[in-house]
Design an enzyme around this catalytic site. Structure first.
Site, PDB file in Angstrom:
ATOM      1  N   ARG A  15      26.363  19.609  71.109  1.00  0.00           N
ATOM      2  CA  ARG A  15      26.905  18.246  71.109  1.00  0.00           C
ATOM      3  C   ARG A  15      25.991  17.298  70.309  1.00  0.00           C
ATOM      4  NH1 ARG A  15      25.331  13.220  71.978  1.00  0.00           N
ATOM      5  NH2 ARG A  15      24.092  13.898  73.749  1.00  0.00           N
ATOM      6  N   ASP A  16      24.822  16.994  70.859  1.00  0.00           N
ATOM      7  CA  ASP A  16      23.938  16.035  70.182  1.00  0.00           C
ATOM      8  C   ASP A  16      23.520  16.591  68.824  1.00  0.00           C
ATOM      9  OD1 ASP A  16      21.943  14.154  69.504  1.00  0.00           O
ATOM     10  OD2 ASP A  16      21.396  13.866  71.588  1.00  0.00           O
ATOM     11  N   HIS A 207      15.482  12.664  77.987  1.00  0.00           N
ATOM     12  CA  HIS A 207      16.199  13.061  76.758  1.00  0.00           C
ATOM     13  C   HIS A 207      15.430  12.434  75.600  1.00  0.00           C
ATOM     14  CE1 HIS A 207      20.150  13.635  74.452  1.00  0.00           C
ATOM     15  NE2 HIS A 207      19.552  12.713  73.695  1.00  0.00           N
ATOM     16  N   HIS A 209      14.333  12.240  71.643  1.00  0.00           N
ATOM     17  CA  HIS A 209      14.419  12.564  70.216  1.00  0.00           C
ATOM     18  C   HIS A 209      12.992  12.549  69.663  1.00  0.00           C
ATOM     19  CE1 HIS A 209      18.821  12.627  69.502  1.00  0.00           C
ATOM     20  NE2 HIS A 209      18.802  12.059  70.687  1.00  0.00           N
ATOM     21  N   CYS A 240      22.063  10.557  66.495  1.00  0.00           N
ATOM     22  CA  CYS A 240      23.260   9.813  66.892  1.00  0.00           C
ATOM     23  C   CYS A 240      23.788   9.116  65.649  1.00  0.00           C
ATOM     24  CB  CYS A 240      22.906   8.802  67.981  1.00  0.00           C
ATOM     25  SG  CYS A 240      24.292   7.757  68.419  1.00  0.00           S
TER      26      CYS A 240
HETATM   27  P1  HMG Z   1      37.466   1.746  70.311  1.00  0.00           P
HETATM   28  O1  HMG Z   1      37.854   1.809  68.879  1.00  0.00           O
HETATM   29  O2  HMG Z   1      36.981   0.467  70.863  1.00  0.00           O
HETATM   30  O3  HMG Z   1      38.558   2.355  71.294  1.00  0.00           O
HETATM   31  O4  HMG Z   1      36.336   2.847  70.522  1.00  0.00           O
HETATM   32  P2  HMG Z   1      40.096   2.268  71.411  1.00  0.00           P
HETATM   33  O5  HMG Z   1      40.394   2.471  72.869  1.00  0.00           O
HETATM   34  O6  HMG Z   1      40.583   1.031  70.722  1.00  0.00           O
HETATM   35  O7  HMG Z   1      40.586   3.570  70.620  1.00  0.00           O
HETATM   36  C1  HMG Z   1      40.531   3.695  69.219  1.00  0.00           C
HETATM   37  C2  HMG Z   1      41.190   5.010  68.812  1.00  0.00           C
HETATM   38  O8  HMG Z   1      40.441   6.115  69.346  1.00  0.00           O
HETATM   39  C3  HMG Z   1      42.587   5.164  69.404  1.00  0.00           C
HETATM   40  O9  HMG Z   1      43.303   5.988  68.496  1.00  0.00           O
HETATM   41  C4  HMG Z   1      42.364   5.938  70.666  1.00  0.00           C
HETATM   42  O10 HMG Z   1      43.464   6.674  71.098  1.00  0.00           O
HETATM   43  C5  HMG Z   1      41.236   6.860  70.251  1.00  0.00           C
HETATM   44  P3  HMG Z   1      44.473   5.346  67.552  1.00  0.00           P
HETATM   45  O11 HMG Z   1      45.442   4.736  68.494  1.00  0.00           O
HETATM   46  O12 HMG Z   1      43.773   4.327  66.696  1.00  0.00           O
HETATM   47  O13 HMG Z   1      44.968   6.560  66.811  1.00  0.00           O
HETATM   48  N1  HMG Z   1      40.402   7.249  71.398  1.00  0.00           N
HETATM   49  C6  HMG Z   1      40.089   8.514  71.703  1.00  0.00           C
HETATM   50  N2  HMG Z   1      40.409   9.692  71.129  1.00  0.00           N
HETATM   51  C7  HMG Z   1      39.923  10.808  71.714  1.00  0.00           C
HETATM   52  N3  HMG Z   1      39.120  10.796  72.806  1.00  0.00           N
HETATM   53  C8  HMG Z   1      38.780   9.644  73.395  1.00  0.00           C
HETATM   54  C9  HMG Z   1      39.258   8.435  72.834  1.00  0.00           C
HETATM   55  N4  HMG Z   1      39.109   7.151  73.174  1.00  0.00           N
HETATM   56  C10 HMG Z   1      39.824   6.440  72.278  1.00  0.00           C
HETATM   57  N5  HMG Z   1      37.986   9.646  74.473  1.00  0.00           N
HETATM   58  C11 HMG Z   1      35.242   4.491  71.899  1.00  0.00           C
HETATM   59  C12 HMG Z   1      35.711   3.047  71.786  1.00  0.00           C
HETATM   60  C13 HMG Z   1      34.350   4.569  73.114  1.00  0.00           C
HETATM   61  C14 HMG Z   1      36.465   5.397  72.064  1.00  0.00           C
HETATM   62  C15 HMG Z   1      34.486   4.860  70.594  1.00  0.00           C
HETATM   63  O14 HMG Z   1      33.506   3.872  70.357  1.00  0.00           O
HETATM   64  C16 HMG Z   1      33.810   6.200  70.658  1.00  0.00           C
HETATM   65  O15 HMG Z   1      34.473   7.232  70.720  1.00  0.00           O
HETATM   66  N6  HMG Z   1      32.455   6.215  70.649  1.00  0.00           N
HETATM   67  C17 HMG Z   1      31.722   7.436  70.772  1.00  0.00           C
HETATM   68  C18 HMG Z   1      30.428   7.310  70.041  1.00  0.00           C
HETATM   69  C19 HMG Z   1      29.639   8.585  70.196  1.00  0.00           C
HETATM   70  O16 HMG Z   1      30.163   9.633  70.515  1.00  0.00           O
HETATM   71  N7  HMG Z   1      28.316   8.479  69.955  1.00  0.00           N
HETATM   72  C20 HMG Z   1      27.454   9.599  70.049  1.00  0.00           C
HETATM   73  C21 HMG Z   1      27.244  10.078  71.449  1.00  0.00           C
HETATM   74  S1  HMG Z   1      26.087   9.100  72.369  1.00  0.00           S
HETATM   75  C22 HMG Z   1      24.562   9.750  71.906  1.00  0.00           C
HETATM   76  O17 HMG Z   1      24.454  10.551  71.019  1.00  0.00           O
HETATM   77  C23 HMG Z   1      23.381   9.318  72.701  1.00  0.00           C
HETATM   78  C24 HMG Z   1      22.871  10.421  73.670  1.00  0.00           C
HETATM   79  O18 HMG Z   1      22.529  11.604  72.985  1.00  0.00           O
HETATM   80  C25 HMG Z   1      21.640   9.892  74.411  1.00  0.00           C
HETATM   81  C26 HMG Z   1      20.633   9.285  73.416  1.00  0.00           C
HETATM   82  O19 HMG Z   1      20.047  10.038  72.621  1.00  0.00           O
HETATM   83  O20 HMG Z   1      20.534   8.064  73.457  1.00  0.00           O
HETATM   84  C27 HMG Z   1      23.939  10.746  74.731  1.00  0.00           C
HETATM   85 MG    MG Z   2      20.696  11.959  71.937  1.00  0.00          MG
END
Ligand code: HMG
Ligand code: MG
Length: 308
Positions: A15-16, A207, A209, A240
């Protein structure tokens, strides 16, 4: 210093590690990576994310990865779920654990999940309730707990505040994350000491990095603070998409080498991890970021050369 006899490691490479890859990574390669990790003894596997494919295209094949994963007994497969849409997909895919992800700074929350911290907690509330109702383990990740790419220093009080709100949602575990790898050992001790006044230590994880080369030191500082749960990533993959310049997670091979050197059990097979780390690095066309993995691979090559 009393060290634990065993640590619990969640492998977050699929994932990450892969979410940040610019080049497409095939579903076959993702499934093979997970399969190899399970064969190396991984029992907590963060396999993918059910997030918007517009935001993180690399995770668009989440359902297919989940459908094709081997699921041996005793393995808990977790996935990221930022909202109910993600939760429903995770439930349909048979995830054992869902991960909600919040941030300790407003700017990072906005960039990563497009809402404020308060809005994110409200968005997670139904996810948490549904996880509890369906008896799925609920984990949270708390990003930028040691520094933010947009706001700089993050007050410890902000970390404690968001951790407390995640605890109130009923999280089984809260991962305190150094998203951009800037934290140092004394800071790690301060942050865990402060958070542990609100969330029991056995519900916290680290966690880290490795952007500034501090991740292994920070793992040791966490152990000293009483933490025994860690995330790590094979070959040190990771990053990320919304934290530019941040490098990968602490490498699983390096954490396992450290733990075994300290006499701490991991349940993981270091040799098999090294093979897996070298394999995925070849697949991605770059050198592994695991120091221990590369050293062990080089020693093997030297031994094979001497024997030939
Ligand atoms: P948004 O644009 O505000 O959301 O995004 P929305 O509700 O308006 O949806 C936009 C579009 O996405 C729509 O599609 C939804 O259906 C779709 P459209 O109608 O335009 O075709 N959608 C989805 N599709 C699939 N699965 C879903 C989903 N939700 C909405 N769950 C949202 C808000 C949260 C969805 C967006 O910002 C997002 O997906 N962000 C994820 C970012 C991410 O994954 N970042 C990396 C992971 S975090 C990380 O790495 C940190 C970590 O490792 C710890 C650390 O190191 O800090 C964990
Ligand atoms: Mg991370």
């Amino acid at each position: 210093m009393k060290l634990p006899s065993r640590v619990l490691i969640t492998e977050v490479g699929p994932r990450d590690g892969l979410q940040n890859e610019k080049q497409p990574v095939s579903t076959d390669a993702k499934v093979e990576l997970c399969t190899r990790l399970l064969q190396a003894g991984v029992r907590q596997l963060e396999a993918t994310s059910f997030v918007s494919p517009k935001w993180v295209p690399q995770m668009a094949d989440a359902a297919e990865v989940m459908a094709r994963l081997p699921r041996p007994d005793g393995v808990a497969v977790s996935v990221l779920t930022p909202n109910m849409k993600g939760f429903e997909a995770a439930l349909a895919a048979g995830a054992d654990e869902v991960v909600i992800f919040a941030a300790a700074s407003e700017a990072f929350s906005m960039r990563n999940i497009n809402c404020s911290i308060a809005e994110s907690i409200e968005r997670f509330r139904p996810v948490a309730q549904a996880a509890i109702q369906h008896r799925l383990r609920l984990r949270a990740a708390l990003s930028v707990a040691f520094g933010c790419p947009y706001e700089g220093e993050v007050p410890v009080a902000a970390v404690v505040d968001v951790a407390s709100r995640l605890r109130d949602l009923g999280c089984d575990e809260i991962g305190i994350a150094d998203t951009i790898g800037v934290g140092t050992a004394a800071q790690v001790e301060r942050v865990f000491d402060a958070v542990a006044r609100e969330v029991p230590l056995d519900r916290l994880s680290g966690h880290f990095h490795d952007t500034y080369g501090q991740a292994i030191a920070n793992v040791v500082a966490s152990l000293q603070a009483g933490v025994f749960r860690f995330d790590s990533s094979i070959a040190g993959l990771g990053g990320c998409p919304y934290a530019k310049g941040a490098t990968g997670n602490v490498a699983t091979e390096d954490v396992v080498y450290l733990m075994h050197g300290l006499g701490i059990e991991t349940g993981l097979d270091l040799d098999a991890l090294v093979d897996t780390g070298q394999w995925i690095s070849r697949e991605l066309g770059r050198a592994s970021a695991s120091r221990a993995g590369n050293a062990i691979a080089a020693r093997r090559r030297a031994q094979a050369g001497a024997a030939a």
